[in-house]
Design an enzyme around this catalytic site. Sequence first.
Site, PDB file in Angstrom:
ATOM      1  N   THR A   1      42.836  30.286  29.984  1.00 40.48           N
ATOM      2  CA  THR A   1      41.816  29.748  30.900  1.00 40.48           C
ATOM      3  C   THR A   1      42.504  29.015  32.048  1.00 40.48           C
ATOM      4  O   THR A   1      43.604  28.511  31.877  1.00 40.48           O
ATOM      5  CB  THR A   1      40.974  28.721  30.111  1.00 40.48           C
ATOM      6  OG1 THR A   1      40.148  29.425  29.228  1.00 40.48           O
ATOM      7  CG2 THR A   1      40.127  27.841  30.994  1.00 40.48           C
TER       8      THR A   1
ATOM      9  N   GLY B   1      32.694  29.887  24.852  1.00 36.46           N
ATOM     10  CA  GLY B   1      33.581  28.820  24.379  1.00 36.46           C
ATOM     11  C   GLY B   1      33.193  27.475  24.953  1.00 36.46           C
ATOM     12  O   GLY B   1      32.016  27.180  25.182  1.00 36.46           O
TER      13      GLY B   1
HETATM   14  N1  ASP Z   1      38.887  27.330  26.176  1.00 32.16           N
HETATM   15  C1  ASP Z   1      38.781  28.735  26.431  1.00 32.16           C
HETATM   16  C2  ASP Z   1      37.737  29.331  25.546  1.00 32.16           C
HETATM   17  O1  ASP Z   1      37.734  29.062  24.362  1.00 32.16           O
HETATM   18  C3  ASP Z   1      40.076  29.449  26.266  1.00 32.16           C
HETATM   19  C4  ASP Z   1      41.250  28.761  26.882  1.00 32.16           C
HETATM   20  O2  ASP Z   1      41.223  27.601  27.222  1.00 32.16           O
HETATM   21  O3  ASP Z   1      42.264  29.394  27.071  1.00 32.16           O
HETATM   22  O4  ASP Z   1      36.963  30.124  26.028  1.00 32.16           O
END
Ligand code: ASP
Length: 303
Positions: free
Chosen positions: A185, A215
């Site tokens: 992300t 998420g």
């Molecule tokens: N937090 C993000 C999610 O779970 C993924 C990430 O931070 O890389 O969608």
Amino acid sequence: MSETQEGYAIVVHGGVGSPRDYDDGCERAAGRAVEELAISADALEAAMAAVAEMEDDGRFNAGTGSVLCLDGATVEMDASIMDTRGRLGAVACVQGIKNPVLLARAVADTPHWLLAGDGANRFAAAIGHPLHHEISEHQRAAHDKLRRALAGSVPAMPGVDNKAFLRFWNYHNPADLPPSAACDTVGAVVRGPDGHFAVACSTGGSAPSLLGRVGDTPIIGAGFYAGPHGAVAATGIGEHIVRHLLASRVYGWIEDGMPLEQALKRGIDLFDPSISVGLIAVTKTEAAFQANRDMPRARIVKA
Ligand code: ASP
């Protein structure tokens, strides 16, 4: 260009668990935020410019680089923005959108704060948001790697031959999915020259994911938060981050006067070390990042 530009702080991340080789993409994004501050002096415009730059990079799991869902064909993305001028917007499970972070900003101008799925896609069409449907080599390679991992020793779905999992992209019981193999992300936090704070985040979600999965990234207080004492963005496995309301808790410690490095460390320490998690934040006087894995990032502070 604003003549009155004074001190500012920008921190950008490219996702916990991503290689530090991607630092250059974060540096370019932070540079875009500086350019935007010079034009608008608006912390939110700067945070969005940084995130949109990373959405267009193609290497990060956001925008044009987003991971594919388990069906190997669908990309679903989440994004969010928030600032201390009262702007709050998010999108969840959007498809075919070039820059979800800009769509999240557009949601902030509606009576709502979060739009999801088909309604969000239709909203994008209604306002003429640029589309992007192409799947890149980078995205295919990431999915193939994941597919190979799923076809290995870990059962992808109870009672189903792993080789056949592509036909079963929505599971009755996803409990046996391996821990997320891809995060990456992107996020940016900014303290503007006028003391306002902003945060912007964008993700293709963590992989492997079922269709419809959302998420922490578009969930206020979990993946992001901004208030009069600072701005916080989280990265890592959303299913765990939401359980701790991570961004809001870290913000609370900052509000209570805890030094920023200590607040970030305390946030990371809430998680078992097997769970990837990273944080970035700016306050009135500090700008920092912390993670329990490699995390590409960049920080620019002007006193
Ligand atoms: N937090 C993000 C999610 O779970 C993924 C990430 O931070 O890389 O969608």
